[in-house]
Scaffold this motif. Structure first.
Motif, PDB file in Angstrom:
ATOM      1  N   PRO A 377       0.793  -1.241   0.000  1.00 63.11           N
ATOM      2  CA  PRO A 377       0.000   0.000   0.000  1.00 63.11           C
ATOM      3  C   PRO A 377       0.816   1.277   0.000  1.00 63.11           C
ATOM      4  O   PRO A 377       0.416   2.275  -0.613  1.00 63.11           O
ATOM      5  CB  PRO A 377      -0.817  -0.114   1.300  1.00 63.11           C
ATOM      6  N   LEU A 378       1.957   1.297   0.673  1.00 63.95           N
ATOM      7  CA  LEU A 378       2.668   2.561   0.864  1.00 63.95           C
ATOM      8  C   LEU A 378       3.374   3.041  -0.399  1.00 63.95           C
ATOM      9  O   LEU A 378       3.606   4.249  -0.560  1.00 63.95           O
ATOM     10  CB  LEU A 378       3.671   2.432   2.018  1.00 63.95           C
ATOM     11  N   VAL A 379       3.721   2.145  -1.289  1.00 62.56           N
ATOM     12  CA  VAL A 379       4.319   2.565  -2.560  1.00 62.56           C
ATOM     13  C   VAL A 379       3.325   3.414  -3.347  1.00 62.56           C
ATOM     14  O   VAL A 379       3.680   4.471  -3.885  1.00 62.56           O
ATOM     15  CB  VAL A 379       4.782   1.339  -3.376  1.00 62.56           C
ATOM     16  N   TRP A 380       2.070   2.967  -3.400  1.00 62.65           N
ATOM     17  CA  TRP A 380       1.053   3.746  -4.115  1.00 62.65           C
ATOM     18  C   TRP A 380       0.814   5.088  -3.434  1.00 62.65           C
ATOM     19  O   TRP A 380       0.641   6.121  -4.093  1.00 62.65           O
ATOM     20  CB  TRP A 380      -0.262   2.959  -4.210  1.00 62.65           C
ATOM     21  N   ALA A 381       0.807   5.080  -2.102  1.00 62.99           N
ATOM     22  CA  ALA A 381       0.601   6.333  -1.366  1.00 62.99           C
ATOM     23  C   ALA A 381       1.723   7.321  -1.646  1.00 62.99           C
ATOM     24  O   ALA A 381       1.486   8.489  -1.967  1.00 62.99           O
ATOM     25  CB  ALA A 381       0.504   6.044   0.131  1.00 62.99           C
ATOM     26  N   LEU A 382       2.960   6.859  -1.540  1.00 61.16           N
ATOM     27  CA  LEU A 382       4.112   7.747  -1.741  1.00 61.16           C
ATOM     28  C   LEU A 382       4.174   8.272  -3.172  1.00 61.16           C
ATOM     29  O   LEU A 382       4.495   9.442  -3.404  1.00 61.16           O
ATOM     30  CB  LEU A 382       5.400   7.008  -1.377  1.00 61.16           C
ATOM     31  N   CYS A 383       3.875   7.407  -4.145  1.00 64.23           N
ATOM     32  CA  CYS A 383       3.917   7.853  -5.542  1.00 64.23           C
ATOM     33  C   CYS A 383       2.887   8.945  -5.808  1.00 64.23           C
ATOM     34  O   CYS A 383       3.103   9.820  -6.649  1.00 64.23           O
ATOM     35  CB  CYS A 383       3.686   6.671  -6.476  1.00 64.23           C
ATOM     36  N   SER A 384       1.752   8.905  -5.108  1.00 59.45           N
ATOM     37  CA  SER A 384       0.746   9.949  -5.266  1.00 59.45           C
ATOM     38  C   SER A 384       1.134  11.225  -4.534  1.00 59.45           C
ATOM     39  O   SER A 384       0.792  12.321  -4.968  1.00 59.45           O
ATOM     40  CB  SER A 384      -0.609   9.448  -4.725  1.00 59.45           C
ATOM     41  N   GLU A 385       1.861  11.087  -3.428  1.00 56.41           N
ATOM     42  CA  GLU A 385       2.148  12.231  -2.563  1.00 56.41           C
ATOM     43  C   GLU A 385       3.316  13.089  -3.033  1.00 56.41           C
ATOM     44  O   GLU A 385       3.319  14.304  -2.824  1.00 56.41           O
ATOM     45  CB  GLU A 385       2.418  11.740  -1.132  1.00 56.41           C
ATOM     46  N   VAL A 386       4.323  12.487  -3.645  1.00 52.85           N
ATOM     47  CA  VAL A 386       5.555  13.240  -3.924  1.00 52.85           C
ATOM     48  C   VAL A 386       5.502  14.023  -5.231  1.00 52.85           C
ATOM     49  O   VAL A 386       6.414  14.814  -5.504  1.00 52.85           O
ATOM     50  CB  VAL A 386       6.790  12.308  -3.949  1.00 52.85           C
ATOM     51  N   GLN A 387       4.430  13.829  -6.035  1.00 49.87           N
ATOM     52  CA  GLN A 387       4.371  14.539  -7.316  1.00 49.87           C
ATOM     53  C   GLN A 387       3.655  15.883  -7.165  1.00 49.87           C
ATOM     54  O   GLN A 387       2.617  15.965  -6.522  1.00 49.87           O
ATOM     55  CB  GLN A 387       3.642  13.690  -8.364  1.00 49.87           C
ATOM     56  N   PRO A 388       4.192  16.963  -7.764  1.00 46.31           N
ATOM     57  CA  PRO A 388       3.567  18.290  -7.666  1.00 46.31           C
ATOM     58  C   PRO A 388       2.290  18.361  -8.499  1.00 46.31           C
ATOM     59  O   PRO A 388       2.076  17.564  -9.410  1.00 46.31           O
ATOM     60  CB  PRO A 388       4.642  19.224  -8.226  1.00 46.31           C
ATOM     61  N   THR A 389       1.451  19.350  -8.185  1.00 54.06           N
ATOM     62  CA  THR A 389       0.137  19.454  -8.822  1.00 54.06           C
ATOM     63  C   THR A 389       0.234  19.508 -10.339  1.00 54.06           C
ATOM     64  O   THR A 389      -0.449  18.770 -11.054  1.00 54.06           O
ATOM     65  CB  THR A 389      -0.600  20.704  -8.298  1.00 54.06           C
ATOM     66  N   ARG A 390       1.094  20.413 -10.872  1.00 50.72           N
ATOM     67  CA  ARG A 390       1.196  20.580 -12.321  1.00 50.72           C
ATOM     68  C   ARG A 390       1.693  19.332 -13.028  1.00 50.72           C
ATOM     69  O   ARG A 390       1.319  19.054 -14.161  1.00 50.72           O
ATOM     70  CB  ARG A 390       2.143  21.748 -12.637  1.00 50.72           C
ATOM     71  N   GLY A 391       2.546  18.571 -12.350  1.00 46.71           N
ATOM     72  CA  GLY A 391       3.133  17.399 -12.993  1.00 46.71           C
ATOM     73  C   GLY A 391       2.616  16.084 -12.463  1.00 46.71           C
ATOM     74  O   GLY A 391       3.171  15.040 -12.778  1.00 46.71           O
ATOM     75  N   ARG A 392       1.528  16.143 -11.662  1.00 45.67           N
ATOM     76  CA  ARG A 392       1.072  14.924 -10.992  1.00 45.67           C
ATOM     77  C   ARG A 392       0.645  13.851 -11.989  1.00 45.67           C
ATOM     78  O   ARG A 392       0.996  12.678 -11.848  1.00 45.67           O
ATOM     79  CB  ARG A 392      -0.061  15.262 -10.031  1.00 45.67           C
ATOM     80  N   ASP A 393      -0.115  14.209 -13.005  1.00 49.73           N
ATOM     81  CA  ASP A 393      -0.565  13.200 -13.971  1.00 49.73           C
ATOM     82  C   ASP A 393       0.615  12.572 -14.694  1.00 49.73           C
ATOM     83  O   ASP A 393       0.670  11.351 -14.875  1.00 49.73           O
ATOM     84  CB  ASP A 393      -1.524  13.842 -14.975  1.00 49.73           C
ATOM     85  N   PHE A 394       1.587  13.398 -15.085  1.00 49.51           N
ATOM     86  CA  PHE A 394       2.762  12.869 -15.782  1.00 49.51           C
ATOM     87  C   PHE A 394       3.601  12.000 -14.847  1.00 49.51           C
ATOM     88  O   PHE A 394       4.012  10.894 -15.216  1.00 49.51           O
ATOM     89  CB  PHE A 394       3.608  14.026 -16.312  1.00 49.51           C
ATOM     90  N   GLY A 395       3.854  12.501 -13.628  1.00 50.71           N
ATOM     91  CA  GLY A 395       4.714  11.773 -12.692  1.00 50.71           C
ATOM     92  C   GLY A 395       4.121  10.441 -12.284  1.00 50.71           C
ATOM     93  O   GLY A 395       4.815   9.408 -12.286  1.00 50.71           O
ATOM     94  N   ILE A 396       2.832  10.445 -11.933  1.00 48.43           N
ATOM     95  CA  ILE A 396       2.199   9.188 -11.545  1.00 48.43           C
ATOM     96  C   ILE A 396       2.055   8.277 -12.759  1.00 48.43           C
ATOM     97  O   ILE A 396       2.152   7.049 -12.645  1.00 48.43           O
ATOM     98  CB  ILE A 396       0.837   9.467 -10.880  1.00 48.43           C
ATOM     99  N   GLY A 397       1.854   8.867 -13.933  1.00 48.70           N
ATOM    100  CA  GLY A 397       1.802   8.059 -15.147  1.00 48.70           C
ATOM    101  C   GLY A 397       3.106   7.305 -15.376  1.00 48.70           C
ATOM    102  O   GLY A 397       3.100   6.113 -15.691  1.00 48.70           O
TER     103      GLY A 397
END
Length: 477
Positions: A377-397
Motif C-alpha cells: 500500500p505505501l508505494v502507491w501512497a508515496l507515488c501519489s504524494e511526492v508529485q507536484p500538482t502541475r506534474g502529478r498526472d505525468f509523474g504518476i503516469g
C-alpha cells in the motif's frame, strides 16, 4: 473508520484544525472499489491457469503469456491514463476503465482458444492500467493530509480483498475445473463499479487546473469540515498552480527537481514488483506444488495467502498515519527479505514431510504479511504524494507504467526462472532485491505523514533532499 483523524495545518498563512468529513471518506472508499476490480483480475488467474493450460495444451511459455498479457495491457493503458485523466477527469478515467473491465471479462469467459483469451486479458490490463492510475490520484486529491495515507492504503486493501475473493471463488470452482466461471463471475463487480463511478465528483485540484474555481470551491465545501478550511485549501492549490506555467513533460524537461520526484516514483514501483509478490500471487499453486502439495491443497493454501494479504493491509491502513511511511516500509522490506530467504532454504532442502509443508506455508504467509504492511500500500501512497500538482498526472503516469512493465517482466520470466534456476534460487534472488530496497528506503524515501501535498511540493521545488520532503518548508536545507 479511516479518514476522521483531526490534524493541525499551517500552509500559506492559513492555520486551522481539519478533519475529513463522512462524505470525503465515503467517496474515497467508492473510488477505491477500482482496486477491487484490480485484485479480482489479478487473483483469478492463479486458480484458473492450471485448467486453462490443460484445456488449451499451453506449456510454460504460453502460460507466462496468458498471465503477463494483462500486465502488458496495463502498461499500455497507464501510458495514456494521464492524458485521459487530464481530459475527462479522474472519475471519467475510472468510468472508461469500468467499461473495459466488463468487455474484457466477456472475452475471457467465452474465449474458444488462447488467442482470444489473451485479447480479453489485454483489455482487462488496459482497464487496470487506467484505474490504478486514476483511483489513488483521485483519493489523494480529495483527502486531507491527516488521513491520506490510510485512504490510499484502503485502495490497496480493496486490491487485497479482490485477490482474496478471487482465490476463494477459484477454490470452490476448482473441483470441477470450471475456469470459465472463474473468469466470467468478474462481470458482477464490474457492473457494480460502473454504477458507483457515476456518482463521484471531480477532484478540486483537477477543477482548478481546468480554471473552474467555483466548482472546485463547491466540491471542497462538500468534502471538508468547514468553509474556512475549504477556502484555505483552495488558496493553497491556486498558489501552487500559479507558480508553474509548465505541466507534464514540459515540467519534467525544464525542472530538475520535478525529475527527482518522477525518478523516485519509478524506483518505488520497481521495488514493489521486485519484492516477489506478484510472482507468488500469479503462480502460488505452482509454488505450493513444488513443495509437494496436491492440486486442491495448493489452491486452498493460495486462498490463505489472499486472506493474509487482506488482513495485514488493514494493519497498514491503521498505522500509516500514526507510525509513518518510512518505519512501515523499512519493516516491510526486512520481513519480506528474511522470509524469502527462508522459503528458498526450505525449497532447497526439499522433502515432502508435514513439517516442511507447514514451515513453507508459515514463511510464505510471513512474506505476504510483510509485503502487505508496507511495500504494497505505501508505494502507491508515496507515488501519489511526492508529485507536484502541475506534474502529478505525468509523474504518476511514469511510475504506473513502470509498475506494469516490471510486473509484465516478472510474470513473464518467473515460470522460466523456476525451470532454469529452480524455485529455491528464484526466491533467494527476490530476497536479495529486498535487502537492496532497505538501503534505498533509508537514503531516499521521505516521511510524508501529516504533510500536505502543497508542503511536499514546496520542499521539492526548493531543492530539499528527497528523504526530507515531508518536513516543514526549507527545514531540510
Amino acid at each position: 473508520m479511516v479518514g476522521v483523524t483531526p490534524a493541525a495545518r499551517s500552509e500559506g498563512g492559513a492555520s486551522s484544525s481539519q478533519k475529513a468529513t463522512g462524505r470525503a471518506t465515503v467517496l474515497g472508499i467508492l473510488a477505491a472499489l477500482s482496486g477491487l476490480m484490480f485484485g479480482l483480475d489479478t487473483g483469478v488467474v492463479a486458480g484458473a491457469l492450471p485448467f486453462i493450460a490443460g484445456d488449451f495444451h499451453a506449456g510454460a511459455a504460453m502460460q507466462g503469456w496468458i498471465v503477463s498479457s494483462m500486465m502488458a495491457g496495463a502498461a499500455f493503458g497507464a501510458m495514456f491514463a494521464g492524458r485521459i485523466s487530464v481530459s475527462f477527469g479522474r472519475p471519467g478515467a475510472m468510468l472508461g476503465a469500468g467499461i473495459l473491465f466488463l468487455v474484457g471479462t466477456f472475452f475471457c469467459a467465452f474465449a474458444p482458444g488462447v488467442a482470444l483469451l489473451i485479447v480479453g486479458r489485454v483489455l482487462l490490463g488496459l482497464a487496470v492500467g487506467v484505474a490504478a492510475f486514476a483511483a489513488p490520484l483521485y483519493i489523494s486529491e480529495i483527502t486531507v493530509e491527516s488521513a491520506r495515507g490510510a485512504m490510499i492504503s484502503f485502495y490497496q486493501l480493496m486490491v487485497s480483498l479482490g485477490i482474496f475473493l478471487a482465490f476463494v471463488s477459484d477454490s470452490f470452482l476448482s473441483a470441477g475445473g470450471h475456469w470459465r466461471w472463474m473468469l466470467g463471475i468478474m462481470a458482477v463487480p464490474a457492473v457494480l463499479f460502473l454504477i458507483v463511478v457515476l456518482i463521484l465528483p471531480h477532484s478540486p485540484r483537477w477543477l482548478m487546473m481546468r480554471g473552474d474555481k467555483e466548482r472546485a470551491r463547491k466540491v471542497l465545501r462538500i468534502l471538508r469540515s468547514d468553509e474556512e478550511v475549504a477556502e484555505a485549501e483552495l488558496a493553497d492549490i491556486h498558489d501552487r498552480l500559479s507558480k508553474s506555467s509548465d505541466a507534464g513533460y514540459g515540467l519534467f524537461r525544464s525542472n530538475p527537481n520535478f525529475r527527482r520526484s518522477v525518478f523516485l516514483g519509478i524506483v518505488l514501483q520497481i521495488m514493489q514488483q521486485l519484492s516477489g509478490i506478484n510472482a507468488l500471487l500469479y503462480y502460488a499453486p505452482r509454488v505450493f506444488e513444488a513443495a509437494h502439495f496436491g492440486t486442491n491443497a495448493a489452491v486452498w493454501a493460495t486462498t490463505l495467502v489472499g486472506l493474509t494479504n487482506m488482513v495485514f493491509t488493514g494493519v497498514a491502513i491503521r498505522y500509516a498515519d500514526k507510525w509513518g511511511r518510512r518505519p512501515l516500509l523499512l519493516t516491510s522490506c526486512i520481513v519480506v527479505g528474511a522470509s524469502l530467504l527462508g522459503v528458498g532454504a526450505v525449497l532447497a532442502i526439499g522433502g515432502d514431510s508435514l513439517v516442511a509443508a507447514i514451515l513453507l506455508c508459515a514463511l510464505i504467509l510471513l512474506f505476504v504479511a510483510g509485503f502487505a504492511i508496507g511495500e504494497g500500500p505505501l508505494v502507491w501512497a508515496l507515488c501519489s504524494e511526492v508529485q507536484p500538482t502541475r506534474g502529478r498526472d505525468f509523474g504518476i503516469g511514469c511510475s504506473t507504467v513502470t509498475n506494469w512493465v516490471a510486473n509484465w517482466v516478472v510474470s513473464s520470466v518467473f515460470p522460466l526462472m523456476m525451470l532454469a534456476m529452480g524455485a529455491s534460487w528464484t526466491f533467494i534472488l527476490f530476497a536479495a532485491f529486498n535487502g537492496l530496497f532497505v538501503l534505498i528506503t533509508l537514503g531516499f524515501v521521505p516521511e510524508t505523514k501529516g504533510a500536505s501535498l502543497e508542503r511536499i511540493e514546496a520542499n521539492l521545488f526548493a531543492g530539499v533532499p528527497l528523504r526530507k520532503l515531508g518536513e516543514p518548508e526549507n527545514n531540510g536545507q
